[in-house]
Write an enzyme that holds these catalytic residues in place. Structure first.
Site, short mmCIF file in Angstrom:
data_model
loop_
_atom_site.label_atom_id
_atom_site.label_comp_id
_atom_site.label_asym_id
_atom_site.label_seq_id
_atom_site.Cartn_x
_atom_site.Cartn_y
_atom_site.Cartn_z
CG ASP A 69 -9.88 -6.67 2.23
OD1 ASP A 69 -8.77 -6.99 1.77
OD2 ASP A 69 -10.54 -5.71 1.81
CE LYS A 113 -7.85 -13.16 0.37
NZ LYS A 113 -8.77 -12.10 0.82
N GLY A 117 -4.06 -7.07 -0.66
CA GLY A 117 -3.31 -6.55 0.48
C GLY A 117 -3.50 -7.57 1.59
CG HIS A 118 -3.07 -11.23 1.11
ND1 HIS A 118 -2.88 -12.38 0.38
CD2 HIS A 118 -4.22 -10.68 0.62
CE1 HIS A 118 -3.86 -12.52 -0.50
NE2 HIS A 118 -4.67 -11.49 -0.38
NE ARG A 152 -6.33 -14.42 -28.74
CZ ARG A 152 -7.17 -14.82 -29.67
NH1 ARG A 152 -7.11 -16.04 -30.14
NH2 ARG A 152 -8.10 -14.01 -30.13
CD GLN A 155 -7.97 -10.04 -5.84
OE1 GLN A 155 -7.74 -10.91 -6.64
NE2 GLN A 155 -7.00 -9.27 -5.37
N PRO A 182 -12.05 3.26 3.31
CG PRO A 182 -13.66 4.88 3.81
CD PRO A 182 -12.39 4.66 3.05
CE LYS A 194 -10.88 -7.83 11.21
NZ LYS A 194 -10.44 -6.77 10.28
CG LEU A 195 -15.83 -14.93 17.31
CD1 LEU A 195 -17.07 -15.20 16.45
CD2 LEU A 195 -15.51 -16.15 18.16
CB VAL A 225 -9.96 -14.69 18.91
CG1 VAL A 225 -11.10 -15.69 18.81
CG2 VAL A 225 -8.69 -15.36 19.40
#
Ligand code: GDP
Ligand code: IMO
Ligand code: MG
Length: 431
Positions: free
Chosen positions: A13, A16, A40-41, A143, A224, A304, A331-332, A414
């Site tokens: 998360d 990406k 979840g992208h 297999r 991930q 959460p 996320k700055l 940002v």
């Protein structure tokens, strides 16, 4: 043969999806190489949000070929729903989406086994996404898995499905005391899914090699993050695939020599969903405030996310393992209202200092992170279009991260929108 791998450097998360969408504007091919619909992208374009689980995050760009590599575990029901959702919104999903014929298929018994195993673990549960990921990779390694090539071939599907449901039922009834599953309706349903997915199933390895030979620009999309990687992550609290850049060759058929650059995606702080050690976790009100500021709720499960400070010990390790050539700090803006920022540079445990990321869960769980503090900037960054427009304290924070990690910061994000992306460099991303 320019290529670039975009991979999460924390516990997932990191943003990406947003970056892949931005970079896909100049890519010809975007390839997922591992994981499944546990991912979840999120991509936001002009305020419109799209959450992708299996479909690569280049799908919103016309002319971009999206490939699901052989290392991915594909949930037919999930991907058909995803395709339907995209199509309903006017996104073209046709021959621009290819699924490897060698990719494993997530079956209903994988999801039931995932839930049963989590329940049985009680307090020791991993907090999986319950998407059947672990059990599907178990079948692959044992297999006995069903591959996409089998899903689209009725006789092969029937034989494998009947054998596997019988085996799953023995575990469900004998080990977990659950009801057995009925193979007949499952077969009917999965034959129909196979029919619908057949046009997308292809020998993606040959496609990718041809694309490379033709000089196409290729993006590899990690799901991930490095600390959830089955080999390098916080075992056993991780996922069942190689989520670091190490997964690319095995998950696509593109050899290591063709992976020329690796962009490590680093959230400006840290989050984690599910259980497991998290040395820099912020508890109580501080953690809650960070969760609110960053809107940190799972894109797949809505859970959460646990929040904490940036951890340079874990990051240096993650970057090294993936051979990262540049980083994107995301996320700055979420830190805009923090008066003081902290970066962990070492762990202390039992009177000993650790600069290397420990394998021992005991150390990770009980260590005391050693922090450096820096002043916050207490102003808005979400409208900055150039690094120079960021407040001096924000630039100092980025510089310090660059110093601690020893690689250039190539992108700063940002805000969630595609447009809120600062390219610190316009060259050297694809190599
Ligand atoms: P992924 O799994 O790495 O693709 O990340 P997710 O989509 O699960 O989570 C990242 C979340 O942060 C999403 O809601 C994004 O829309 C959002 N996001 C991404 N970059 C930024 C950013 O720079 N600032 C803010 N505020 N949100 C961002
Ligand atoms: P993206 O691609 C964050 C976590 C789960 C759990 C552990 C094992 O969106 O970054 P699994 O269902 O894979 O067996 O769960 O891994 N996890 C993720 N956490 N982001 C993800 O994906 C994740 N995918 C799995 O929460 O702790
Ligand atoms: Mg996510």
């Amino acid at each position: 043969m320019p290529s670039l791998c975009v991979v999460g450097m924390q516990w997932g998360d990191e943003g990406k999806g947003k970056l892949i969408d931005c970079l896909a504007a100049e890519a010809d091919v975007v390839v997922r190489y591992q994981g499944g619909s546990n991912a979840g992208h999120t991509v936001v374009v002009d305020g419109q949000k799209t959450v992708l689980h299996l479909v690569p995050s280049g799908i919103l760009h016309d002319g971009c070929l999206c490939v699901i590599g052989n290392g991915v575990v594909v949930d037919p029901e999930g991907i058909l729903e995803e395709i339907a959702g995209l199509t309903a919104r006017g996104v073209t999903v046709g021959d621009n989406l290819l699924i490897s014929d060698r990719a494993q298929v997530v079956m209903p018994y994988h999801k039931v086994l995932d839930a049963a195993s989590e329940d049985a673990k009680g307090e020791a549960k991993l907090g999986t996404t319950l998407r059947g990921i672990g059990p599907c990779y178990v079948d692959k390694v044992s297999r006995v898995g069903i591959r996409m090539v089998d899903l689209v071939k009725p006789a092969a599907l029937e034989a494998r499905l009947r054998r596997n449901v019988e085996a799953a039922n023995r575990i469900l009834q004998g080990v977990y005391g659950r009801e057995p599953l009925d193979p007949a309706p499952m077969l009917e349903q999965y034959l129909a899914y196979g029919d619908r997915l057949r046009p997308h199933v292809a020998d993606t390895i040959t496609y990718l090699h041809r694309a490379l030979a033709d000089g196409r620009k290729m993006l590899f999309e990690g799901a991930q993050g490095a600390l959830l990687d089955i080999d390098f992550g916080t075992y056993p609290y991780l996922t069942s695939s190689n989520a670091s850049a190490c997964g690319v060759p095995a998950g696509t058929g593109v050899p290591p020599s063709q992976i020329n650059a690796v962009l490590g995606v680093v959230k400006a702080y840290t989050t984690r969903v599910g259980e497991g050690p998290f040395p820099t976790e912020m508890h109580g009100e501080a953690g809650e405030a960070m969760r609110k500021a960053g809107n940190e709720y799972g894109a797949t499960t809505g859970r959460p996310r646990r929040c904490g400070w940036l951890d340079a010990v874990a990051l240096r390790y993650a970057l090294a393992v993936s051979g990262v050539t540049g980083v994107a700090i995301t996320k700055l803006d979420v830190l805009d209202s923090q008066p003081t920022l902290r970066i962990c540079t070492r762990y202390r445990h039992d009177g000993q200092m650790h600069q290397a990321f420990p394998s021992d869960l005991d150390v990770l769980e009980h260590c005391e992170p050693q922090y450096e503090e820096m002043p916050g900037w207490l102003s808005q960054t979400s409208e900055a279009e150039h690094i120079a427009e960021l407040p001096a304290a924000a630039r100092a924070y980025l510089d310090r991260i660059g110093e601690l990690l020893g690689v250039p910061i190539q992108i700063v994000s940002v805000g969630h929108d595609r447009s809120q992306t600062i390219f610190a460099t316009t060259t050297g991303l694809f190599r």
